[in-house]
Scaffold this active site. Sequence first.
Site, PDB file in Angstrom:
ATOM      1  N   TYR A 142       9.862   8.046  16.260  1.00 16.81           N
ATOM      2  CA  TYR A 142      10.347   8.755  17.445  1.00 16.81           C
ATOM      3  C   TYR A 142       9.711   8.208  18.726  1.00 16.81           C
ATOM      4  O   TYR A 142      10.284   8.327  19.801  1.00 16.81           O
ATOM      5  CB  TYR A 142      10.012  10.246  17.350  1.00 16.81           C
ATOM      6  CG  TYR A 142      11.004  11.104  16.601  1.00 16.81           C
ATOM      7  CD1 TYR A 142      11.476  10.744  15.345  1.00 16.81           C
ATOM      8  CD2 TYR A 142      11.453  12.303  17.154  1.00 16.81           C
ATOM      9  CE1 TYR A 142      12.356  11.559  14.660  1.00 16.81           C
ATOM     10  CE2 TYR A 142      12.332  13.127  16.472  1.00 16.81           C
ATOM     11  CZ  TYR A 142      12.784  12.744  15.232  1.00 16.81           C
ATOM     12  OH  TYR A 142      13.648  13.565  14.563  1.00 16.81           O
ATOM     13  N   LYS A 188       7.516   5.977   2.143  1.00 16.48           N
ATOM     14  CA  LYS A 188       8.391   4.949   1.562  1.00 16.48           C
ATOM     15  C   LYS A 188       7.530   3.705   1.367  1.00 16.48           C
ATOM     16  O   LYS A 188       7.828   2.608   1.869  1.00 16.48           O
ATOM     17  CB  LYS A 188       9.594   4.708   2.501  1.00 16.48           C
ATOM     18  CG  LYS A 188      10.699   3.843   1.914  1.00 16.48           C
ATOM     19  CD  LYS A 188      11.493   4.481   0.782  1.00 16.48           C
ATOM     20  CE  LYS A 188      12.458   3.484   0.179  1.00 16.48           C
ATOM     21  NZ  LYS A 188      13.168   4.015  -1.006  1.00 16.48           N
ATOM     22  N   ASP A 220      13.024   9.196  -0.846  1.00 12.55           N
ATOM     23  CA  ASP A 220      14.333   9.366  -1.490  1.00 12.55           C
ATOM     24  C   ASP A 220      14.202  10.284  -2.710  1.00 12.55           C
ATOM     25  O   ASP A 220      15.010  11.204  -2.920  1.00 12.55           O
ATOM     26  CB  ASP A 220      14.958   8.013  -1.866  1.00 12.55           C
ATOM     27  CG  ASP A 220      13.994   7.063  -2.563  1.00 12.55           C
ATOM     28  OD1 ASP A 220      12.784   7.355  -2.627  1.00 12.55           O
ATOM     29  OD2 ASP A 220      14.461   6.011  -3.059  1.00 12.55           O
ATOM     30  N   ASP A 244      11.596  15.563   9.644  1.00 10.23           N
ATOM     31  CA  ASP A 244      12.774  16.118  10.322  1.00 10.23           C
ATOM     32  C   ASP A 244      13.898  16.308   9.307  1.00 10.23           C
ATOM     33  O   ASP A 244      14.509  17.377   9.201  1.00 10.23           O
ATOM     34  CB  ASP A 244      13.215  15.172  11.439  1.00 10.23           C
ATOM     35  CG  ASP A 244      14.438  15.682  12.170  1.00 10.23           C
ATOM     36  OD1 ASP A 244      14.455  16.879  12.501  1.00 10.23           O
ATOM     37  OD2 ASP A 244      15.377  14.892  12.402  1.00 10.23           O
ATOM     38  N   ASP A 248      15.264  20.091   7.319  1.00  9.93           N
ATOM     39  CA  ASP A 248      16.638  20.614   7.351  1.00  9.93           C
ATOM     40  C   ASP A 248      17.142  20.835   5.928  1.00  9.93           C
ATOM     41  O   ASP A 248      17.779  21.845   5.616  1.00  9.93           O
ATOM     42  CB  ASP A 248      17.593  19.645   8.072  1.00  9.93           C
ATOM     43  CG  ASP A 248      17.824  20.016   9.529  1.00  9.93           C
ATOM     44  OD1 ASP A 248      16.855  20.458  10.177  1.00  9.93           O
ATOM     45  OD2 ASP A 248      18.966  19.859  10.014  1.00  9.93           O
TER      46      ASP A 248
HETATM   47  C1  IPM Z   1      13.811  19.364  15.302  1.00  9.21           C
HETATM   48  C2  IPM Z   1      14.938  18.750  16.095  1.00  9.21           C
HETATM   49  C3  IPM Z   1      14.363  17.757  17.090  1.00  9.21           C
HETATM   50  C4  IPM Z   1      13.645  16.689  16.297  1.00  9.21           C
HETATM   51  C5  IPM Z   1      15.379  17.150  18.051  1.00  9.21           C
HETATM   52  C6  IPM Z   1      16.146  18.198  18.818  1.00  9.21           C
HETATM   53  C7  IPM Z   1      14.727  16.184  19.007  1.00  9.21           C
HETATM   54  O1  IPM Z   1      15.875  18.180  15.263  1.00  9.21           O
HETATM   55  O2  IPM Z   1      12.931  20.006  15.922  1.00  9.21           O
HETATM   56  O3  IPM Z   1      13.805  19.232  14.081  1.00  9.21           O
HETATM   57  O4  IPM Z   1      14.280  15.740  15.804  1.00  9.21           O
HETATM   58  O5  IPM Z   1      12.425  16.780  16.173  1.00  9.21           O
HETATM   59 MN    MN Z   2      15.501  18.527  13.136  1.00  5.16          MN
END
Ligand code: IPM
Ligand code: MN
Length: 355
Positions: A142, A188, A220, A244, A248
């Site tokens: 990032y 990885k 993975d 990240d 999710d």
């Molecule tokens: C998160 C979000 C952020 C990230 C974005 C909005 C920059 O997806 O907090 O997980 O990738 O960190």
């Molecule tokens: Mn995110």
Amino acid sequence: MKKYRIAVIKGDGIGPEIVEEAIKVLDAVSVAEGFEISYKEFLLGGAAIDVTGEPLPEETIEGAMNADAVLFGAIGGEKWDNLPRDKRPETGLLKLRKALGVFANLRPVTVYDELINASTLKPEVIQGVDLMVVRELIGGIYFGEPRGREGDKAFNTMVYSVDEVKRIAKVAFEIAMKRKKRVTSVDKANVLEVSQLWRESVEEVAKEYPEVTLEHMYVDNAAMQLVRDPKQFDVILTGNIFGDILSDEASMLSGSIGLLPSASIGEKHGLYEPIHGSAPDIAGQGIANPIATIASASMMLRYQLGEDAAADRIDRAIKQVLAEGYRTKDLSSYDAKEIVSTSEMGSLIAHYASK
Ligand code: IPM
Ligand code: MN
């Protein structure tokens, strides 16, 4: 009476609606536990771009630095999608994280028994899941340099130093000591040098925690294991982009991304935000689930302000409201007795939390 100053950043999309509910709940528990909170609002993301032309105005950085903690909603939306990277809403958030030095992003994943049917996975796979993703937040791909575009090429750099890895690893091991004493470090290392250094540095830190079992897993495989047998995990330690993606994925164990909170902490500052985005498609309709933001406020009380009793009140109230069958629309098909709006959900949680 103890007084705390909170910087509030509502952001875009559903941000304002869900943060409003978190404040409602914070007010309720502060009365119940006898402390005071004052709030000051700042702009970030699209809302800031519209007013100032910049995703992160100087005033917001200052306000966040001077507050006892930062409560954050969500940012982004189609309107700002075509801006160059440095002007995008997301860049504002990344810069704020960096400015605050909040290198450790804690994303707890719990499966509420009351919502066991809300997950797309089978109940026996997810019942009792309780894991914590510890994501490095201000390094890795990032932020790595060089980055950019040149002709028909574009590039980013995934870079970590030994010190950066060690400090996030320490956080993960400390957390594991208070939990089931297991750390799974995700990388990885079969392909990337940066992951090989990650692995070696985590091994170094592990020596200081002989009671904690450390396991390494390729990303993975970790993505697969999370849906195959999520109960094997206690603390997942990983870098910025892997964390990240995996968080999710892990959120769906709980049934809705609208449930998962996060705490981003550093030496001094703390930023508390739901893991979900600004969901512009449902903004302004009063149907967003405020629970992730309310649970983030609870993490703020616990991790930043040391108000554990108030945090316990919120966590209990969330469970109780779900047990009673109140659901926002995202969870409406799962053992719902009553579908409630964003603000009704906030009021219910505030009510139970003040009892
Ligand atoms: C998160 C979000 C952020 C990230 C974005 C909005 C920059 O997806 O907090 O997980 O990738 O960190
Ligand atoms: Mn995110």
